[in-house]
Design an enzyme around this catalytic site. Structure first.
Site: not given
Length: 306
Positions: A25, A178
């Site tokens: 998106n 991460y």
């Protein structure tokens, strides 16, 4: 055409192909989906927020009138959501030609997924590991199918798979967690290719976008975000459309082979045209690849047929 000149105009015709893109998106995922739709693919936007997904679908339709775009709700931080999404995708699509594991979170405060996994590892790696395994029987029979897993240059910066504290319960670092998740992406992509070799024409390929100006860094502190916007963005980043090119090349270039890793060709692999790049030695440690695979199956409950 030289190796350094590959652009979205080089994407072959994708008519008749179905591409599932996670996190489609916004940012890299949106640009990846839009480019594939413009070349004729039926793109499935696998997104957490259906309202944002609908807006993205409308924007893609504006770029590519008549494009086939559908939505699939998917929250990679919940294995229940992953299982539901996989079941719905299997029911509505007889075949999946491309699975692009793009979605991710970065530098988040310490938190966990619905299943108790550290958020970055759980979303970036374990969610995609489960989704891929649950969709595999709709991918493997498809000639020329590919699974593209998006990693990051952050896999290099001191990242390791901390099997003794995989969920960062004893010690947490936003950047360390991460980096671990992005290293896990590569270990997964390479191990998957080794398991597929000789058994299927499906290719497992990895990619990274370099320094791309997207919403991924939204969890940074205001000070870091200001420095990023004023100093790093002009010098070291590119827009999302260019950042998506390594994933697009990995997904569509007929010359791609399994186990390759694509990234920008510029200084430090921060920006530029996509080419085959190298990942660090840790990502190629087969013992770590196999161990992470086993642990991932145990944690997700998804056992691969390969």
């Amino acid at each position: 055409m030289t190796n350094t000149e590959w652009t979205a105009t080089d994407i072959p015709d994708q008519s008749g192909r179905t591409a599932v893109i996670t996190g489609a998106n916004t940012g890299l995922g949106f640009e990846t989906a839009a480019a594939l739709a413009q070349r004729g693919a039926h793109v499935v936007l696998a997104v957490r927020n259906l309202d944002k997904g609908k807006d993205a679908a409308d924007r893609i339709a504006a770029r590519a009138p008549g494009a086939a775009v559908t939505l699939q709700r998917l929250d990679l931080s919940s294995l229940d959501s992953v299982r539901t999404a996989a079941a719905e995708l299997r029911a509505t699509h007889e075949r999946i030609d491309l699975l692009i594991n793009n979605a991710g979170v970065m530098w988040t405060p310490k938190s966990t997924t619905a299943d108790g996994f550290e958020l970055q590892l759980g979303t970036n790696h374990l969610g995609h590991f489960a989704l891929t395994g649950l969709l595999l029987d709709h991918i493997l029979p498809v000639p020329g199918s590919r699974i593209v897993t998006v990693s990051s240059g952050a896999h290099r910066f001191g990242a390791s798979i901390h099997f003794d504290d995989l969920q960062s319960e004893r010690r947490y670092s936003r950047t360390g967690a991460y980096g671990q998740s992005k290293l896990a992406n590569l270990l997964f992509a390479y191990e998957l290719q080794r398991r597929l070799a000789g058994k299927s024409t499906t290719l497992s390929v990895a990619a990274h976008p370099g320094g791309s100006n997207t919403e991924l860094a939204r969890n940074t502190s205001p000070l870091v975000q200001t420095l990023f916007d004023r100093l790093l963005v002009p010098l070291m980043t590119q827009d999302a459309a260019h950042g998506a090119l390594p994933s697009l090349r990995a997904a569509t270039d007929p010359q791609v082979t399994g186990g390759q890793y694509y990234g920008p060709d510029g200084i430090g692999e921060m920006r530029g045209h996509p080419k085959v790049v190298k990942s660090n030695a840790k990502s190629h440690d087969q013992a770590v690849q196999r161990r992470l695979w086993t642990v991932s199956e145990e944690l997700t409950g998804v056992v691969y047929p390969v």
